[in-house]
Each structure stands twice: as C-alpha cells, then as structure tokens.
Enzyme design. Structure first.
Site, PDB file in Angstrom:
ATOM      1  N   ASP A   1       0.819  -1.215   0.000  1.00  0.00           N
ATOM      2  CA  ASP A   1       0.000   0.000   0.000  1.00  0.00           C
ATOM      3  C   ASP A   1       0.852   1.264   0.000  1.00  0.00           C
ATOM      4  O   ASP A   1       2.021   1.258   0.377  1.00  0.00           O
ATOM      5  CB  ASP A   1      -0.896   0.024   1.236  1.00  0.00           C
ATOM      6  CG  ASP A   1      -2.090  -0.906   1.126  1.00  0.00           C
ATOM      7  OD1 ASP A   1      -2.129  -1.711   0.169  1.00  0.00           O
ATOM      8  OD2 ASP A   1      -2.977  -0.842   1.998  1.00  0.00           O
TER       9      ASP A   1
ATOM     10  N   HIS B   1       3.879  -2.553   3.040  1.00  0.00           N
ATOM     11  CA  HIS B   1       4.057  -1.184   2.546  1.00  0.00           C
ATOM     12  C   HIS B   1       5.438  -1.054   1.908  1.00  0.00           C
ATOM     13  O   HIS B   1       6.444  -1.370   2.548  1.00  0.00           O
ATOM     14  CB  HIS B   1       3.914  -0.169   3.685  1.00  0.00           C
ATOM     15  CG  HIS B   1       2.560  -0.191   4.329  1.00  0.00           C
ATOM     16  ND1 HIS B   1       2.219  -1.104   5.306  1.00  0.00           N
ATOM     17  CD2 HIS B   1       1.453   0.565   4.110  1.00  0.00           C
ATOM     18  CE1 HIS B   1       0.956  -0.900   5.669  1.00  0.00           C
ATOM     19  NE2 HIS B   1       0.474   0.093   4.962  1.00  0.00           N
TER      20      HIS B   1
END
Length: 284
Positions: free
Chosen positions: A68, A212
């Site tokens: 993300d 991430h």
C-alpha cells in the site's frame, strides 16, 4: 655459373606460390556467375527463453503480497528483488505518489504486477462524502492511466475502511474492493525480523498479506522472506491469480469475510492518530 642451393630452393618456392595463386585466381574467374562463395562457419543463434507458464493457484499453493501507499522511494529495489525471485505482487497506489514517482509505477505495470487504486491523498473514506470518494478514486485512475497506459483494476480504501458510499463508488467504477486476511505490521515495527516473523505467522494458502513498499525494512527483508516462502511451497503471485479473485464483480469485497473480520484492524492503525501509515513524502 653455380647458384647456392638456398637460392635455387627459394626461387622454386616463390614460383610454386605464384603458380598456386594464379590457379586460384583463374578458378575464381571461371566460376559460374551467381555461384555461392564459401562462407565462414555460421554462428549459433541464441534461442529466446520461453515465457514462464502462468501459475495455476487451483493446483499449487499460492500467496499474494500486497503493498500500500506507493510507489514508495525504495520501490525500485523491491521490484528488483521480485524480478530476481520470479515473484509477482499487487501494488495499491496513491495518485499523489504516482505523480511524483511515475517511473516506478510504469515499471510495475511493465513487469506484470497488479495495480490497485488506494485513493489520491489517503483520507478515511468513512469520514468523507461520496462525492469526495469519487474524486479521490477518479484522480488516481486518471494519473495511473496517463503514466502507465493502464487503469487500476481494483480498489483498496485507505486503512481498509469502507461503507455503503465506498461500495457505491466501486460499483460506479466497476471495480472490486480488495482488503487482506493477514498483515505484516511493518508500519509499526519497522524491524526486519518482526516483519519476517509476522508475515510467516499469517501466511496461508491463497492469503492476501498487507505490506508497505515505503518501509525500508520491508524492502530489505524481502529476499529472505521470498526464499522462505518458496521453501514452504508457496508461489508468490498477484491477487488476480488467486482462485477467488477471478470471478469478482464490482463492489465485491475480497477476501471473503475480510470486511467483517475485526482482528484485521490491528494490521492498520486506524485508531492511532500519532502513528503514520501513509508514505512520507521522502519515503523514509
């Protein structure tokens, strides 16, 4: 007059060479027009490597690593690692970072990874009106298409928060909503061993793992993590390769039951305003 033997021999050799050269020249001149001349030994042409066959996750054990808030500052190093290990991933991109790091987004698409829409500025969709949700998603769709030539094919709302308005926007944009069923807590620990242990603890067949690509330690531990997942029999694939993702309709939520799983809230610090989960501007 007598001549030295060496002189006679030298003269004889020279005469022989001249005779041989004349014969060769004459043979070449008398060769029929269009006759092929002898050529050098042909060089073997390297055969192109065959493309790897698509992974059939109905037959083998698969897992999807998803990233993300990118493209993060170190996404190029992550892409290098994925390429080296023959792994595919899914990147849920923020439009603002696609704008600032277009080369990384372009490379993600070129190398066959899935691309998802993670809004433009990472607001909580449950706290803004439908009109703003539409704007966040559309701006990201447009910038990704402009940069990569392709539109994102799925939505992951920031923090994994969604409501009826989010589903309405997803329906209008004809995209499913993809959450996760396992985390890494990389944003919280920023520790290679902790990230490694958390992912392996949550790894399961057809699992979708939240990570991430702006967390430095995530990028650094990835070679070790991919090696271990392979040892455990996993094929690391993009979400679109998972069996349950192939028949998703607009606004469907995947994985099944993820929206109702309260345990997953610990993977994203939705209640901690002091803990950043968005990629900082410098990616650190």
């Amino acid at each position: 007059m007598k001549f030295p033997i060496r002189t006679v021999l030298a003269g004889g050799c020279a005469l022989s060479l001249l005779t041989a050269a004349s014969a060769a020249w004459g043979a070449e001149r008398s060769a029929p027009a269009g006759a092929a001349k002898p050529s050098a030994t042909p060089t073997a042409t390297a055969k192109p490597k065959p493309k790897p066959k698509p992974v059939d996750c109905a037959k083998v054990k698969c897992i999807a690593l998803t990233f993300d808030d990118g493209p993060g500052k170190y996404a190029d190093k992550l892409l290098d690692t994925l390429k080296k290990h023959g792994a595919k991933a899914t990147f849920f991109l923020e439009g603002q970072y696609v704008k600032s790091r277009p080369a990384f987004a372009k490379r993600m698409v070129a190398e066959g990874h899935d691309i998802g829409n993670h809004s433009y500025t990472h607001p909580k969709f449950t706290e803004i009106p439908l009109e703003n949700i539409r704007e966040e998603l559309k701006k990201t769709q447009d910038i990704v298409k402009k940069v990569t030539g392709k539109y994102p094919t799925m939505i992951r709302p920031p923090y994994g928060l969604l409501d009826d308005d989010t589903k309405t926007a997803a329906t209008e944009m004809k995209m499913p909503i993809v959450l996760w069923n396992g985390g890494s807590r990389d944003w919280a620990t920023k520790n290679e061993k902790a990230i490694y242990d958390e992912v392996l603890k949550n790894a399961k067949r057809d699992g979708v793992i939240l990570m991430h690509d702006w967390v430095t330690q995530t990028v650094l531990v990835m070679p070790k993590l991919l090696t271990e997942l392979k040892k455990r029999g996993y094929h690391v694939v993009a979400v679109s390769s998972l069996p349950g993702a192939k028949s998703l309709k607009p606004a469907d939520v995947y994985p099944a039951g993820a929206a109702e799983d309260k345990d997953l809230s610990s993977d994203s610090p939705t209640g901690d305003a002091d803990t950043p989960v968005e990629a900082p501007a410098d990616g650190t």
